[in-house]
Design a protein around this motif. Structure first.
Motif, mmCIF file in Angstrom:
data_model
loop_
_atom_site.group_PDB
_atom_site.id
_atom_site.type_symbol
_atom_site.label_atom_id
_atom_site.label_comp_id
_atom_site.label_asym_id
_atom_site.label_seq_id
_atom_site.Cartn_x
_atom_site.Cartn_y
_atom_site.Cartn_z
ATOM 1 N N ILE A 66 0.862 -1.187 0.000
ATOM 2 C CA ILE A 66 0.000 0.000 0.000
ATOM 3 C C ILE A 66 0.897 1.236 0.000
ATOM 4 C CG2 ILE A 66 -1.793 1.293 1.220
ATOM 5 C CD1 ILE A 66 -2.682 -1.373 2.472
ATOM 6 N N LYS A 67 0.669 2.110 -0.968
ATOM 7 C CA LYS A 67 1.498 3.316 -1.100
ATOM 8 C C LYS A 67 0.593 4.546 -1.148
ATOM 9 C CE LYS A 67 4.841 0.859 -4.084
ATOM 10 N NZ LYS A 67 6.091 0.864 -3.353
ATOM 11 N N CYS A 68 0.931 5.538 -0.327
ATOM 12 C CA CYS A 68 0.199 6.802 -0.309
ATOM 13 C C CYS A 68 1.134 7.922 -0.758
ATOM 14 C CB CYS A 68 -0.318 7.102 1.101
ATOM 15 S SG CYS A 68 -1.478 5.871 1.743
ATOM 16 N N PHE A 69 0.715 8.669 -1.752
ATOM 17 C CA PHE A 69 1.567 9.731 -2.300
ATOM 18 C C PHE A 69 0.888 11.083 -2.171
ATOM 19 C CE2 PHE A 69 2.718 5.955 -4.872
ATOM 20 C CZ PHE A 69 4.069 5.876 -4.554
ATOM 21 N N GLN A 70 1.677 12.057 -1.728
ATOM 22 C CA GLN A 70 1.240 13.448 -1.761
ATOM 23 C C GLN A 70 2.074 14.164 -2.828
ATOM 24 O OE1 GLN A 70 2.780 12.504 1.660
ATOM 25 N NE2 GLN A 70 1.026 11.104 1.517
ATOM 26 N N GLU A 71 1.467 15.184 -3.447
ATOM 27 C CA GLU A 71 2.088 15.872 -4.581
ATOM 28 C C GLU A 71 2.498 14.866 -5.659
ATOM 29 O OE1 GLU A 71 4.967 18.913 -3.695
ATOM 30 O OE2 GLU A 71 3.952 19.501 -1.857
ATOM 31 N N PHE A 72 1.613 13.915 -5.890
ATOM 32 C CA PHE A 72 1.841 12.886 -6.907
ATOM 33 C C PHE A 72 1.703 13.512 -8.294
ATOM 34 C CE2 PHE A 72 0.294 9.362 -9.605
ATOM 35 C CZ PHE A 72 1.296 8.439 -9.376
ATOM 36 N N PHE B 229 7.473 9.813 -16.748
ATOM 37 C CA PHE B 229 6.479 10.164 -15.733
ATOM 38 C C PHE B 229 5.156 9.402 -15.839
ATOM 39 C CE2 PHE B 229 9.262 13.925 -16.013
ATOM 40 C CZ PHE B 229 9.693 13.953 -14.697
ATOM 41 N N ASN B 230 5.129 8.329 -16.613
ATOM 42 C CA ASN B 230 3.936 7.480 -16.612
ATOM 43 C C ASN B 230 3.994 6.571 -15.375
ATOM 44 O OD1 ASN B 230 1.670 5.990 -17.172
ATOM 45 N ND2 ASN B 230 2.656 4.750 -18.778
ATOM 46 N N VAL B 231 3.922 7.184 -14.200
ATOM 47 C CA VAL B 231 4.116 6.459 -12.945
ATOM 48 C C VAL B 231 2.933 5.536 -12.656
ATOM 49 C CG1 VAL B 231 4.696 6.676 -10.517
ATOM 50 C CG2 VAL B 231 5.411 8.458 -12.115
ATOM 51 N N THR B 232 1.729 5.996 -12.946
ATOM 52 C CA THR B 232 0.547 5.162 -12.723
ATOM 53 C C THR B 232 0.641 3.871 -13.522
ATOM 54 O OG1 THR B 232 -0.880 7.054 -12.242
ATOM 55 C CG2 THR B 232 -1.959 5.046 -12.976
ATOM 56 N N GLY B 233 0.992 3.994 -14.803
ATOM 57 C CA GLY B 233 1.120 2.803 -15.648
ATOM 58 C C GLY B 233 2.201 1.868 -15.154
ATOM 59 N N LYS B 234 3.330 2.430 -14.729
ATOM 60 C CA LYS B 234 4.427 1.605 -14.236
ATOM 61 C C LYS B 234 4.038 0.859 -12.970
ATOM 62 C CE LYS B 234 8.077 4.579 -16.132
ATOM 63 N NZ LYS B 234 9.211 5.482 -15.833
ATOM 64 N N PHE C 288 -2.134 3.675 -3.979
ATOM 65 C CA PHE C 288 -1.954 2.492 -4.817
ATOM 66 C C PHE C 288 -1.892 1.261 -3.919
ATOM 67 C CE2 PHE C 288 -0.562 5.831 -7.603
ATOM 68 C CZ PHE C 288 -0.910 5.397 -8.888
ATOM 69 N N SER C 289 -2.472 0.163 -4.401
ATOM 70 C CA SER C 289 -2.537 -1.035 -3.559
ATOM 71 C C SER C 289 -2.433 -2.312 -4.391
ATOM 72 C CB SER C 289 -3.857 -1.043 -2.783
ATOM 73 O OG SER C 289 -4.018 -2.236 -2.053
ATOM 74 N N ARG C 290 -1.703 -3.265 -3.841
ATOM 75 C CA ARG C 290 -1.697 -4.614 -4.410
ATOM 76 C C ARG C 290 -2.959 -5.363 -3.984
ATOM 77 N NH1 ARG C 290 3.053 -6.588 -6.602
ATOM 78 N NH2 ARG C 290 4.951 -5.369 -6.252
ATOM 79 N N TYR C 291 -3.545 -4.916 -2.883
ATOM 80 C CA TYR C 291 -4.775 -5.531 -2.388
ATOM 81 C C TYR C 291 -5.981 -4.865 -3.047
ATOM 82 C CZ TYR C 291 -1.576 -6.865 1.440
ATOM 83 O OH TYR C 291 -0.527 -7.346 2.183
ATOM 84 N N PRO C 292 -7.106 -5.579 -3.102
ATOM 85 C CA PRO C 292 -8.304 -4.992 -3.735
ATOM 86 C C PRO C 292 -8.821 -3.760 -2.991
ATOM 87 C CG PRO C 292 -8.517 -7.381 -3.495
ATOM 88 C CD PRO C 292 -7.301 -6.985 -2.717
ATOM 89 N N TRP D 17 0.688 -3.034 -8.568
ATOM 90 C CA TRP D 17 -0.196 -2.161 -7.795
ATOM 91 C C TRP D 17 -1.396 -1.804 -8.687
ATOM 92 C CZ3 TRP D 17 5.052 -2.235 -7.170
ATOM 93 C CH2 TRP D 17 5.514 -2.399 -5.850
ATOM 94 N N LYS D 18 -2.245 -2.800 -8.902
ATOM 95 C CA LYS D 18 -3.314 -2.686 -9.897
ATOM 96 C C LYS D 18 -4.482 -1.833 -9.426
ATOM 97 C CE LYS D 18 -2.237 -7.232 -11.838
ATOM 98 N NZ LYS D 18 -2.754 -8.592 -12.142
ATOM 99 N N HIS D 19 -4.591 -1.645 -8.132
ATOM 100 C CA HIS D 19 -5.737 -0.928 -7.584
ATOM 101 C C HIS D 19 -5.287 0.457 -7.130
ATOM 102 C CE1 HIS D 19 -7.637 -4.916 -7.536
ATOM 103 N NE2 HIS D 19 -6.487 -5.327 -7.025
ATOM 104 N N SER D 20 -6.071 1.478 -7.463
ATOM 105 C CA SER D 20 -5.628 2.825 -7.121
ATOM 106 C C SER D 20 -6.797 3.785 -6.978
ATOM 107 C CB SER D 20 -4.664 3.356 -8.187
ATOM 108 O OG SER D 20 -5.331 3.496 -9.432
ATOM 109 N N HIS D 21 -6.508 4.881 -6.307
ATOM 110 C CA HIS D 21 -7.449 6.005 -6.200
ATOM 111 C C HIS D 21 -6.611 7.276 -6.326
ATOM 112 C CE1 HIS D 21 -10.496 8.751 -5.090
ATOM 113 N NE2 HIS D 21 -10.207 8.857 -3.798
ATOM 114 N N PHE D 22 -6.865 8.037 -7.372
ATOM 115 C CA PHE D 22 -6.059 9.221 -7.681
ATOM 116 C C PHE D 22 -6.984 10.435 -7.724
ATOM 117 C CE2 PHE D 22 -3.112 11.226 -11.155
ATOM 118 C CZ PHE D 22 -2.709 12.197 -10.245
#
Length: 349
Positions: free
Chosen positions: A127-133, A142-147, A175-179, A153-158
């Motif tokens: 589980i990764k939390c980013f500020q100023e992403f 900078f295609n960080v989401t795709g990478k 971003f999360s590996r978990y659902p 880390w298929k699950h995300s909320h941006f």
């Protein structure tokens, strides 16, 4: 004369200590009073040493006020033992990545950008939390989401806050590996976004709510508070900006607390609160949750990478139902103006 000194010292110290319980939204000067807490702690420590041989009234006054202020010492430095047994545990990363230094003036040839993104990819936190992403879909760098999604880390909320001319997106992200089964954001009654997002994540058959927060920025130039000449010229502007920040953060954290209370699941709050531990925002969270650094941190945990190096403004908090095994500040990663922090948790108590 001694009585006047002692009563004055008692009153001023207790006023300083109590300021963390007063919302700057109601009394804005409380935000400034809370900044004096470290000074009083240092003063009482020095007074205790100076009066140690006499052991009279002033000595015991320093002692009592230092004992009363002990929680502030606990927030400042920790020497915890880590639980190395990480079975059935999971790690949460929080990182203010300063838009991955995507502007040319921040680094030449995007060297630091590549290094930071590489570090983010190599970090094994599920589980990764980013500020100023920052993300730019059509960019090789900078295609960080795709990478991240390609790497598991298929699950995300941006939450996208801004978009630039290159279709680059700025904001906060989880971003999360978990659902992730549900996501949302915190707003006031007028629909204004209050700098906090959340996701409900299924971890080992249990569900928890993870908040990624980035409370109102201090919005001050470091030089204005570290350079003596500039302090004289800009102190009014700096004071106004601090006052505005105290008020906005107190409002944001109060709405955040309401959301935490309403959460149907145990919570982890992770991010950049832009406040030192001796503050209303920090104490509001600490009254409801456990602070991960205080539980399992080591050293001072300073998380700001700049001239004001002594600031610990990045934090993780967690519910009682969640056990913490380890907390770390990754000080070797110096590409942003914040150091990454991470905690290892378990849902088994």
């Amino acid at each position: 004369m001694k009585k006047i000194y002692r009563y004055s010292l008692l009153f001023l110290t207790l006023l300083s200590y109590s300021s963390v319980f007063i919302s700057p939204e109601n009394i804005w000067i409380a935000g400034f009073l809370s900044l004096t807490i470290p000074l009083f702690i240092i003063y009482h420590l020095a007074g205790l040493i100076f009066h140690r041989k006499k052991r009279k009234g002033t000595f015991y006054l320093h002692l009592v006020l230092l004992v009363v202020g002990f929680p502030f010492l606990k927030m400042t430095i920790q020497m915890s033992n880590w639980d190395e047994d990480e079975e059935n545990s999971f790690k949460v990363l929080s990182y203010n990545v300063r838009v991955f230094n995507n502007y040319a003036h921040l680094n030449e040839g995007y060297t630091s950008s590549k290094k930071m993104i590489s570090w983010v990819m190599d970090d094994d936190s599920p589980i990764k939390c980013f500020q100023e992403f920052y993300n730019q879909d059509n960019s090789e760098i900078f295609n960080v989401t795709g990478k991240l999604k390609h790497s598991g880390w298929k699950h995300s909320h941006f939450k996208i806050r801004h978009q630039d001319s290159r279709n680059g997106q700025f904001g906060q992200a989880i971003f999360s590996r978990y659902p992730i089964v549900k996501s949302g954001e915190i707003k006031d009654e007028d629909g204004k976004f209050l700098n906090s997002i959340w996701s409900d994540i299924i971890v080992n058959e249990d569900t928890l709510r993870v908040y990624c927060i980035h409370l109102e920025s201090m919005a001050i130039d470091e030089e204005n508070v570290t350079d003596a000449e500039r302090i004289q010229k800009t102190y009014l502007d700096t004071g106004y900006r601090l006052k505005s920040g105290f008020i906005h953060r107190s409002i944001q954290v109060n709405y955040l607390i309401k959301s935490i209370i309403d959460s149907p699941y145990p919570v982890i709050v992770s991010g950049d609160i832009n406040e030192v531990p001796y503050s209303y925002a920090y104490f509001r969270l600490r009254q409801r949750l456990n602070n991960s650094f205080e539980a399992k941190g080591k050293g001072f945990g300073f998380s700001y990478n700049g001239k004001l190096f002594f600031l610990r403004i990045d934090n993780q908090f967690h519910s009682d139902e969640i056990s913490i095994k380890k907390f770390a500040t990754h000080r070797k990663m110096k590409e942003s103006d914040h150091f990454p922090i991470s905690s290892v948790y378990s849902l088994e108590n």
